[in-house]
Design a protein around this motif. Sequence first.
Motif, PDB file in Angstrom:
ATOM      1  N   UNK A   1       0.832  -1.201   0.000  1.00 25.13           N
ATOM      2  CA  UNK A   1       0.000   0.000   0.000  1.00 25.13           C
ATOM      3  C   UNK A   1       0.869   1.255   0.000  1.00 25.13           C
ATOM      4  N   UNK A   2       1.915   1.267   0.797  1.00 32.42           N
ATOM      5  CA  UNK A   2       2.843   2.399   0.805  1.00 32.42           C
ATOM      6  C   UNK A   2       3.470   2.575  -0.567  1.00 32.42           C
ATOM      7  N   UNK A   3       3.890   1.482  -1.164  1.00 35.83           N
ATOM      8  CA  UNK A   3       4.497   1.521  -2.493  1.00 35.83           C
ATOM      9  C   UNK A   3       3.513   2.048  -3.538  1.00 35.83           C
TER      10      UNK A   3
ATOM     11  N   UNK B   1       3.801   5.483  -5.779  1.00 35.91           N
ATOM     12  CA  UNK B   1       3.672   5.428  -7.235  1.00 35.91           C
ATOM     13  C   UNK B   1       2.576   6.346  -7.747  1.00 35.91           C
ATOM     14  N   UNK B   2       1.436   6.349  -7.059  1.00 38.68           N
ATOM     15  CA  UNK B   2       0.320   7.215  -7.438  1.00 38.68           C
ATOM     16  C   UNK B   2       0.726   8.684  -7.336  1.00 38.68           C
ATOM     17  N   UNK B   3       1.383   9.036  -6.251  1.00 43.47           N
ATOM     18  CA  UNK B   3       1.843  10.420  -6.060  1.00 43.47           C
ATOM     19  C   UNK B   3       2.805  10.810  -7.179  1.00 43.47           C
ATOM     20  N   UNK B   4       3.701   9.907  -7.553  1.00 47.01           N
ATOM     21  CA  UNK B   4       4.638  10.179  -8.639  1.00 47.01           C
ATOM     22  C   UNK B   4       3.926  10.419  -9.955  1.00 47.01           C
ATOM     23  N   UNK B   5       2.913   9.626 -10.256  1.00 42.80           N
ATOM     24  CA  UNK B   5       2.137   9.796 -11.491  1.00 42.80           C
ATOM     25  C   UNK B   5       1.367  11.111 -11.469  1.00 42.80           C
ATOM     26  N   UNK B   6       0.776  11.430 -10.327  1.00 41.60           N
ATOM     27  CA  UNK B   6       0.035  12.687 -10.214  1.00 41.60           C
ATOM     28  C   UNK B   6       0.971  13.880 -10.365  1.00 41.60           C
TER      29      UNK B   6
END
Length: 79
Positions: free
Chosen positions: A51-53, A57-62
């Motif tokens: 979940x942390x990973x 990843x989501x934050x990086x894409x955003x």
Amino acid sequence: MAKKEKEVPKINIFGKEYSQEDLDALTPEQKVFLQHRQDLINKIDRSNFNLTQLRIGLKGCEDALIETGMEVVKEEKAA
């Protein structure tokens, strides 16, 4: 020179320490539940890691979308 006593490893379950001898004396049913318990603990730990990973990843894409100029609309919370 005095011989050092070999320290027997203990396992903490529900705040109580058990030796391997104690665990060997458990019923087959108790042993199975302890195995399931440990497996579930491992799965929860692994899920938290995943979940942390995923969040990273989501934050990086955003962040990448924002860098490309995509407009961000911030929602105001109603009081």
